[in-house]
Design a protein around this motif. Structure first.
Motif, PDB file in Angstrom:
ATOM      1  N   ARG A  27      13.311 -22.357  98.111  1.00  0.00           N
ATOM      2  CA  ARG A  27      12.772 -22.895  96.921  1.00  0.00           C
ATOM      3  C   ARG A  27      13.862 -23.953  96.777  1.00  0.00           C
ATOM      4  NH1 ARG A  27      14.326 -22.542  91.484  1.00  0.00           N
ATOM      5  NH2 ARG A  27      12.740 -22.920  90.009  1.00  0.00           N
ATOM      6  N   GLY A  28      13.478 -25.210  96.286  1.00  0.00           N
ATOM      7  CA  GLY A  28      14.277 -26.243  96.076  1.00  0.00           C
ATOM      8  C   GLY A  28      14.940 -27.177  97.122  1.00  0.00           C
ATOM      9  N   ARG A  29      14.487 -26.668  98.351  1.00  0.00           N
ATOM     10  CA  ARG A  29      14.991 -27.388  99.580  1.00  0.00           C
ATOM     11  C   ARG A  29      14.146 -28.651  99.714  1.00  0.00           C
ATOM     12  NH1 ARG A  29      16.985 -23.901 104.701  1.00  0.00           N
ATOM     13  NH2 ARG A  29      14.949 -23.726 104.977  1.00  0.00           N
ATOM     14  N   CYS A 191      12.649 -34.145  92.942  1.00  0.00           N
ATOM     15  CA  CYS A 191      12.368 -32.780  93.475  1.00  0.00           C
ATOM     16  C   CYS A 191      13.728 -31.955  93.088  1.00  0.00           C
ATOM     17  CB  CYS A 191      11.964 -32.788  95.092  1.00  0.00           C
ATOM     18  SG  CYS A 191      10.136 -33.328  95.311  1.00  0.00           S
ATOM     19  N   ARG A 192      14.724 -32.722  93.222  1.00  0.00           N
ATOM     20  CA  ARG A 192      15.943 -31.935  92.829  1.00  0.00           C
ATOM     21  C   ARG A 192      16.102 -31.858  91.727  1.00  0.00           C
ATOM     22  NH1 ARG A 192      20.424 -32.374  96.168  1.00  0.00           N
ATOM     23  NH2 ARG A 192      18.991 -32.084  97.903  1.00  0.00           N
ATOM     24  N   ASP A 194      13.703 -31.183  89.454  1.00  0.00           N
ATOM     25  CA  ASP A 194      13.164 -29.912  88.963  1.00  0.00           C
ATOM     26  C   ASP A 194      12.919 -29.018  89.947  1.00  0.00           C
ATOM     27  OD1 ASP A 194      12.370 -31.979  87.287  1.00  0.00           O
ATOM     28  OD2 ASP A 194      10.274 -32.344  87.651  1.00  0.00           O
ATOM     29  N   GLN A 195      14.035 -28.891  90.836  1.00  0.00           N
ATOM     30  CA  GLN A 195      13.998 -27.893  91.841  1.00  0.00           C
ATOM     31  C   GLN A 195      12.759 -27.412  92.299  1.00  0.00           C
ATOM     32  OE1 GLN A 195      16.749 -25.435  93.104  1.00  0.00           O
ATOM     33  NE2 GLN A 195      17.333 -27.326  92.816  1.00  0.00           N
ATOM     34  N   THR A 197      10.400 -27.347  95.739  1.00  0.00           N
ATOM     35  CA  THR A 197      10.511 -27.356  97.426  1.00  0.00           C
ATOM     36  C   THR A 197       9.469 -28.535  97.925  1.00  0.00           C
ATOM     37  OG1 THR A 197      10.580 -25.062  97.000  1.00  0.00           O
ATOM     38  CG2 THR A 197       9.964 -25.585  99.201  1.00  0.00           C
TER      39      THR A 197
END
Length: 253
Positions: A27-29, A191-192, A194-195, A197
Motif C-alpha cells: 500500500r502506498g508504494r 499518489c504520495r 493520497d497513499q 498504490t
C-alpha cells in the motif's frame, strides 16, 4: 495490498505472455515496471485489473481475497482501481470536465449513470483537475489541449474515481522527455499525498530511478529483477533489454 500468486498467462495462440510470477505490491508504494516491448508489462497490468484472467494462479487483495472469486468481487476491485492509458482514451469533442466526470461512473450502478451527475461529483472532478493544474481548462474541449495536458486530464479522471490503486500503462510514452517528467511528477505527487498504490509501466530508466520506490524488470514474460531503483546496475539492464536471440556482450569473455 495486492498480490500476484503464481500468476501466469498463456494466450489462445500459445504465446506465454507471463511466466509464473509472485509479486506483492504494498500500500502506498510507487512501483515501476521496466522492460522491452513484449516483455509482459501490459499483460501484468491487465491481470491486476482482471482485464486478463490468469491461466494459472490468482490475484489477491487484502492478503487473501481473490478478485475473481465472484462477479461482485471483481466489480468492487475495479471500482477501487484507476487506469491511465498511453493514448489517453479521452473523448475529444467533450470538455476536460466531462471527461474527468467519467471517472465517477465506477462509483454508481449502471442505472445511475443515465442520470445527470450530482453537484458533489462535479466538485470532485474540478478538484481533480485543480490537482493537475488544469482547472482553468475545465470547459475546454479535450482535442484543443496539448498531449501533456490530455494526459493530465487522464490522470484527473482516474483520481476522480477516488482509487486505492492506480495502474498506468506507458502513460508518458508519447510525450517529449521534459513533458513526460512533469506529468509523471504530478502522478507521483498525488499518489504520495493520497497513499495510493501505483503500478506504472515505463521504458525510461531515468524516470524509474527518479520516481520509483520499487522497480520490477521483466524480460520474456519473466521477472528478472525486483528491488530498489538504486540497484538498477548495468548488468541488470543488459539482461532486461538485450533481445533473447542476441548474445550478451560479456558472453564471450
Amino acid at each position: 495490498m495486492i498480490r500476484m500468486d503464481e500468476v501466469s498467462v498463456v494466450y489462445p495462440t500459445g504465446v506465454c505472455a507471463l511466466q509464473p510470477t509472485c509479486i506483492e505490491f504494498k500500500r502506498g508504494r510507487f512501483t515501476v515496471l521496466l522492460g522491452a516491448s513484449g516483455a509482459g508489462k501490459s499483460t501484468l497490468l491487465r491481470t491486476l485489473n482482471g482485464l486478463v484472467r490468469p491461466t494459472h494462479g490468482d490475484i489477491l487483495v487484502s492478503g487473501h481475497r481473490s478478485i475473481f472469486s465472484s462477479g461482485r468481487a471483481l466489480r468492487e476491485h475495479r471500482s477501487r482501481t484507476g487506469m491511465i492509458f498511453q493514448q489517453h482514451h479521452l473523448i475529444g469533442r467533450m470538455t476536460a470536465l466531462r471527461n474527468v466526470l467519467m471517472g465517477r461512473l465506477a462509483v454508481y450502478g449502471s442505472l445511475r449513470t443515465l442520470a445527470p451527475m450530482r453537484k458533489a461529483d462535479r466538485l470532485i472532478a474540478l478538484e481533480a483537475l485543480d490537482r493537475v493544474g488544469l482547472v482553468d481548462r475545465a470547459l475546454h474541449r479535450v482535442d484543443e489541449l496539448s498531449g501533456g495536458q490530455q494526459q493530465r486530464v487522464g490522470i484527473a479522471r482516474a483520481m476522480a474515481q477516488r482509487p486505492q490503486i492506480i495502474l498506468a500503462d506507458e502513460p508518458v510514452a508519447s510525450l517529449d522527455p521534459a513533458t513526460a517528467a512533469m506529468v509523471l511528477a504530478d502522478l507521483h505527487r498525488i499518489c504520495r499525498e493520497d497513499q495510493i498504490t501505483a503500478i506504472v509501466s515505463l521504458h525510461q530508466v531515468d524516470l524509474a530511478r527518479q520516481f520509483a520506490d520499487h522497480v520490477i524488470c521483466l524480460a520474456g514474460g519473466r521477472c528478472v529483477f525486483e528491488g530498489e531503483p538504486q540497484n538498477l546496475r548495468p548488468n541488470v539492464l543488459q539482461d532486461v533489454y538485450t533481445p533473447p536471440h542476441q548474445p550478451l556482450a560479456n558472453a564471450a569473455e
